[in-house]
Scaffold this motif. Structure first.
Motif, PDB file in Angstrom:
ATOM      1  N   VAL A   9       0.702  -1.113  -0.113  1.00 22.36           N
ATOM      2  CA  VAL A   9       0.128   0.017   0.083  1.00 22.36           C
ATOM      3  C   VAL A   9       0.999   1.207   0.115  1.00 22.36           C
ATOM      4  O   VAL A   9       1.780   1.319   0.932  1.00 22.36           O
ATOM      5  N   SER A  10       0.502   2.274  -0.847  1.00 19.04           N
ATOM      6  CA  SER A  10       1.283   3.304  -0.961  1.00 19.04           C
ATOM      7  C   SER A  10       0.227   4.447  -0.946  1.00 19.04           C
ATOM      8  O   SER A  10      -0.916   4.432  -1.209  1.00 19.04           O
ATOM      9  N   SER A  11       0.860   5.743  -0.444  1.00 17.85           N
ATOM     10  CA  SER A  11       0.071   6.893  -0.646  1.00 17.85           C
ATOM     11  C   SER A  11       1.188   8.206  -0.545  1.00 17.85           C
ATOM     12  O   SER A  11       2.067   8.094   0.017  1.00 17.85           O
ATOM     13  N   TYR A  13       1.270  12.672  -1.847  1.00 20.94           N
ATOM     14  CA  TYR A  13       1.017  13.854  -2.362  1.00 20.94           C
ATOM     15  C   TYR A  13       1.796  14.687  -2.987  1.00 20.94           C
ATOM     16  O   TYR A  13       2.863  14.654  -2.297  1.00 20.94           O
ATOM     17  N   ARG A  19       5.471  10.238   2.081  1.00 20.18           N
ATOM     18  CA  ARG A  19       4.815   9.374   0.869  1.00 20.18           C
ATOM     19  C   ARG A  19       5.174   7.731   1.437  1.00 20.18           C
ATOM     20  O   ARG A  19       6.116   7.382   0.631  1.00 20.18           O
ATOM     21  N   GLY A  46       6.753   6.094  -1.415  1.00 14.62           N
ATOM     22  CA  GLY A  46       5.642   6.093  -2.065  1.00 14.62           C
ATOM     23  C   GLY A  46       5.505   7.241  -3.325  1.00 14.62           C
ATOM     24  O   GLY A  46       5.874   8.115  -2.978  1.00 14.62           O
ATOM     25  N   TYR A  48       3.335   9.716  -6.082  1.00 13.68           N
ATOM     26  CA  TYR A  48       1.958  10.313  -5.963  1.00 13.68           C
ATOM     27  C   TYR A  48       1.134   9.699  -7.127  1.00 13.68           C
ATOM     28  O   TYR A  48      -0.203   9.143  -6.589  1.00 13.68           O
ATOM     29  N   SER A  51       0.977   3.843  -9.882  1.00 15.97           N
ATOM     30  CA  SER A  51       0.983   3.122  -8.689  1.00 15.97           C
ATOM     31  C   SER A  51       2.386   2.270  -8.718  1.00 15.97           C
ATOM     32  O   SER A  51       3.011   2.106  -9.698  1.00 15.97           O
TER      33      SER A  51
END
Length: 159
Positions: A9-11, A13, A19, A46, A48, A51
């Motif tokens: 899982v990544s996230s 901005y 990130r 992560g 932005y 994926s």
């Protein structure tokens, strides 16, 4: 995405320094911070828009501005970190993989082909057109690759 018995899982901005990229063991519930369910994490790995990609025991991360990283999927150990693709624009679509290669399509319609593995190696580039924008992630359908741009739908067939 999943691979090697883990959930990834990544996230991120665009303006945020935090990130995260997480590798989680399936079956956990509730707050897993600090628990055995969290196999590993990296607070700044992560992307932005694109994926991450799991392929052949590695997590590949393409960053918006043309940097590319690879991590060992089981340990999170960086294999290489933020290697530069020779770009003219950014990256919105996610990378994909086939037959030992990683493919990254830029917004300018240039596809960068990398060798999958522990070492960063750019094999070649291919350009679609000079005046089209590519923001959607290509789709694999059987023996065909579908690439949608702002003005064209390409269908590439494997012979």
């Amino acid at each position: 995405m999943t691979g090697d018995g883990l959930l990834f899982v990544s996230s991120g901005y665009v303006g945020d320094q935090l990130r995260p990229l997480y590798a989680i063991r399936p079956g956990a519930s509730g707050d897993i911070t600090g628990s055995a369910a969290l196999a590993w994490s990296n607070p700044t790995a992560g992307p932005y828009n694109p994926s991450p990609l799991f392929y052949e025991g590695r997590i590949y991360v393409l960053y918006d501005r043309g940097l590319f990283s690879a991590f060992d999927a089981q340990t999170g150990k960086p294999l290489y970190d933020r290697e530069r693709l020779p770009i003219g624009s950014g990256f919105t679509s996610s990378p994909w993989a086939a037959v030992g290669k990683i493919y990254c399509l830029s917004e300018d319609g240039v596809c960068y082909i990398l060798k999958a593995g522990d070492k960063f190696e750019l094999l070649q580039t291919n350009r679609l057109t000079d005046d089209d924008m590519c923001m959607a992630t290509p789709a694999l359908a059987g023996d065909r690759l579908l690439i949608r741009t702002a003005s064209t739908l390409y269908c590439v067939k494997n012979k």
